[in-house]
Write a protein that holds these residues in place. Sequence first.
Motif, PDB file in Angstrom:
ATOM      1  N   PHE A 538     -33.695 -36.219  -6.852  1.00 59.28           N
ATOM      2  CA  PHE A 538     -34.853 -35.701  -7.722  1.00 59.28           C
ATOM      3  C   PHE A 538     -35.638 -34.246  -7.182  1.00 59.28           C
ATOM      4  O   PHE A 538     -35.819 -33.392  -7.926  1.00 59.28           O
ATOM      5  N   SER A 539     -35.417 -33.917  -5.787  1.00 59.41           N
ATOM      6  CA  SER A 539     -35.776 -32.773  -5.537  1.00 59.41           C
ATOM      7  C   SER A 539     -34.613 -31.476  -5.965  1.00 59.41           C
ATOM      8  O   SER A 539     -35.272 -30.407  -6.326  1.00 59.41           O
ATOM      9  N   LEU A 544     -33.091 -27.199  -9.822  1.00 59.20           N
ATOM     10  CA  LEU A 544     -31.994 -26.843 -10.966  1.00 59.20           C
ATOM     11  C   LEU A 544     -32.600 -26.818 -12.277  1.00 59.20           C
ATOM     12  O   LEU A 544     -31.816 -26.194 -13.205  1.00 59.20           O
ATOM     13  N   GLY A 545     -33.864 -27.180 -12.561  1.00 60.75           N
ATOM     14  CA  GLY A 545     -34.249 -27.294 -13.884  1.00 60.75           C
ATOM     15  C   GLY A 545     -33.974 -28.439 -14.853  1.00 60.75           C
ATOM     16  O   GLY A 545     -34.085 -28.532 -16.015  1.00 60.75           O
ATOM     17  N   LYS A 546     -33.577 -29.558 -13.996  1.00 63.11           N
ATOM     18  CA  LYS A 546     -32.878 -30.618 -14.778  1.00 63.11           C
ATOM     19  C   LYS A 546     -33.927 -31.691 -14.840  1.00 63.11           C
ATOM     20  O   LYS A 546     -33.681 -32.640 -15.779  1.00 63.11           O
ATOM     21  N   MET A 547     -35.012 -31.538 -14.015  1.00 65.39           N
ATOM     22  CA  MET A 547     -36.036 -32.860 -13.859  1.00 65.39           C
ATOM     23  C   MET A 547     -37.545 -32.052 -13.848  1.00 65.39           C
ATOM     24  O   MET A 547     -37.754 -30.986 -13.350  1.00 65.39           O
ATOM     25  N   THR A 548     -38.425 -32.458 -14.846  1.00 62.64           N
ATOM     26  CA  THR A 548     -39.824 -32.040 -14.488  1.00 62.64           C
ATOM     27  C   THR A 548     -40.471 -33.114 -13.523  1.00 62.64           C
ATOM     28  O   THR A 548     -39.817 -34.102 -13.081  1.00 62.64           O
ATOM     29  N   PRO A 549     -41.457 -32.545 -13.032  1.00 62.13           N
ATOM     30  CA  PRO A 549     -42.273 -33.361 -11.772  1.00 62.13           C
ATOM     31  C   PRO A 549     -42.562 -34.867 -12.382  1.00 62.13           C
ATOM     32  O   PRO A 549     -42.288 -35.880 -11.778  1.00 62.13           O
ATOM     33  N   ARG A 572     -45.581 -35.134  -5.377  1.00 59.10           N
ATOM     34  CA  ARG A 572     -46.823 -33.981  -5.298  1.00 59.10           C
ATOM     35  C   ARG A 572     -46.549 -33.341  -3.919  1.00 59.10           C
ATOM     36  O   ARG A 572     -46.471 -31.899  -4.037  1.00 59.10           O
ATOM     37  N   ARG A 573     -46.303 -33.903  -2.774  1.00 60.96           N
ATOM     38  CA  ARG A 573     -46.152 -33.137  -1.653  1.00 60.96           C
ATOM     39  C   ARG A 573     -44.804 -32.579  -1.655  1.00 60.96           C
ATOM     40  O   ARG A 573     -44.862 -31.533  -0.658  1.00 60.96           O
ATOM     41  N   SER A 574     -43.794 -32.956  -2.310  1.00 63.79           N
ATOM     42  CA  SER A 574     -42.532 -32.225  -2.435  1.00 63.79           C
ATOM     43  C   SER A 574     -42.669 -30.890  -3.102  1.00 63.79           C
ATOM     44  O   SER A 574     -41.917 -30.003  -2.507  1.00 63.79           O
ATOM     45  N   PHE A 575     -43.667 -30.678  -3.764  1.00 67.71           N
ATOM     46  CA  PHE A 575     -43.520 -29.462  -4.597  1.00 67.71           C
ATOM     47  C   PHE A 575     -44.705 -28.799  -4.399  1.00 67.71           C
ATOM     48  O   PHE A 575     -45.003 -27.862  -5.421  1.00 67.71           O
ATOM     49  N   ASN A 576     -45.827 -29.252  -3.572  1.00 71.33           N
ATOM     50  CA  ASN A 576     -47.050 -28.419  -3.563  1.00 71.33           C
ATOM     51  C   ASN A 576     -46.864 -27.174  -2.569  1.00 71.33           C
ATOM     52  O   ASN A 576     -47.931 -26.623  -2.365  1.00 71.33           O
ATOM     53  N   GLY A 577     -45.830 -27.162  -2.122  1.00 72.36           N
ATOM     54  CA  GLY A 577     -45.440 -25.908  -1.074  1.00 72.36           C
ATOM     55  C   GLY A 577     -45.576 -26.130   0.307  1.00 72.36           C
ATOM     56  O   GLY A 577     -45.538 -25.522   1.147  1.00 72.36           O
TER      57      GLY A 577
END
Length: 659
Positions: A538-539, A544-549, A572-577
């Motif tokens: 998923f990450s 790669l633009g193949k999955m949305t959150p 959330r924690r994977s993509f919040n910076g």
Amino acid sequence: MERVVHPRRFASAFLVSGLLAPCVALAQGPGVPPTTKQIFPADPKASVPALSQFMGTTTSELAEVITRFAADQSALQRRYDAPDSKSQRTRMRAFFSAWRERLTGLDFGKLSQEGKADYVLLDNHLRYQLELMEREDKQMQEMAPLMPFGDRLLALHEARRELNSINGQQAARTLSEVTKQIDSLRALLEPAPGGAARAGGDSSRARASAPKVSRTVGNRTADQLDQIRNVVSQWYRFYSGYDPVFTWWAATPYQTLDEAMRRYTQTIRQRIVGIQVAAAAPSVAATGGPGGGRGPGGAAAQAPRNAASANEPIIGDPIGAEGLAMDLRHAMIPYTADELVAIAEREYAFSEAEAKKAARQLGFGDDWKAAMEKVKNMYVEPGKQPDLIRDLANEAEAFFGKQDWVTIPALAREDWRMEMLSPERQRVSPFFLGGENILVSYPTNEMTDEEKMMSMRGNNPHFSRATVFHELNPGHHLQGFMTARYNTHRRLFNTPFWNEGMALYWEMFLWDHDFHVRPEDRLGALAWRMHRSARIVFSLSFHLGKMTPEQCIEYLVDKVPFERANSEAEVRRSFNGSYSPIYQAAYMLGGLQLRSLYKELVASGKMKDREFHDALYQGGPMPIAMVRARLAKVPLERGGAAPWKFAEQLPAPRPFPVK
């Protein structure tokens, strides 16, 4: 890191609601009764190593070079502390370039293998810092339409750092002019009340002329504006009250600017990002401070720049195939993102097959998800989770104590501590965390019934048993203990492929050595193994633009036996910076690299278990390919070693024999 150290009481309504009905007593491993952790060793001298082992030892010729570089880098980052200002970026780019040029002047051929390894590691670090700055230049260009005034505000702080004399009247004029610019930009984003026409055109024409940026860029810009607002606040406080002329001129313009920036950032989050309830601007401390390190292991990788509420939409900032290739090259991973996804799917297939095998033993046929539900309902009652974690830690240390696998110093067994995670932190980190402190996640009286059940089910004894040693010994705690004592200069090269990968490696290692015998324990271990495979998929797919959150959340719900709220917190924690883009993939990939290296060096008879594992810790953190270069004496050139296709050399996962 927020911590809760006081005991919590549960509401009586919760105790009589029937939610505790599924609780069962913790089933201890064979011959491991509940025990109280020994705080002080029987022989205090046991925690003091033989001092002769430290005398006359040799180290890399570049150890002091790297120590000097790290100190100089830190000093410059403290000096140029306006985030992404022109002065900061110009100085740091020159610094990294000059160091890289100096490095080429060394006679590489005369270095020892350890010295060559450090040369490659430092050059890799410098190249990556410069590449990151190129990526960030592009991101700054994307944000420029929303914050064309950013450089002008940051220049105020930079002038103070240059110790230039302040002109209060001129500074006030700058603040007022920027305020007008901010208000004009905000007006373009906000429709007129009731749809009425604005001065200079109607509301539809005003909106049409607003900057056109994506939600991702808008979210990134709002975070950057929060940091700039903090920097301007520091700049103002330096003079306010101390310089009466400055204060006379600038007090009102500053307050007006500060409010304008707050409203503008709120408008960006509402109108572009889609956040309807504005969160308070994060402080410098909350964001890791301006001028932090870049990439894996830097300050920016340790603390999120976006301190948004857990209820806000998940936006993220995908870096694309080119960005992933750059980060993977820095980690010395010779595979494309798509190839790594294929490796993860292969590993997931093994876990799923083993989960079905355990489910059959529990009477669920091939319905492993139903078997996982039974395991999740075997939670301990409120207030008993610290006892569980203590007992599981002791069980794991006792298991390791019977083997000759790795050195765990007496002091490392003694010095770790336990704290509780706050309810707020648990919404983003629903499972316990570790290191010298193991941070326990379990319900408090402030949570809703749904949150309490999520926490108890997700932290059941069998899930926890599979990861307590990941967080403590011989996992993150032992890593931190050893890196503070051996090859300390290499902490600069810390990577999740080393620290998370090694901790996950031990999970796989104990699976191979029958630590998990009961089907419930095997399901607990497999839940995490599935999770780490899913993290890669998923990450990387998101970047790669193949999955949305949202698709990432649904993927986790389908593939991993976690509560939906746990899956949302994970995404959330994977993509919040909070983490670098490839951090989540590094757990399993680093573990697989170490499995491959174990096969090459230990299974082949070239090294003993303890010799191999001690060398991992004592060598210091670095990409696993460089661990291999050190231990296997792989030939090194200035550019590193030949690409290591570790996945082609992996030992087959060990299926659990079921009679």
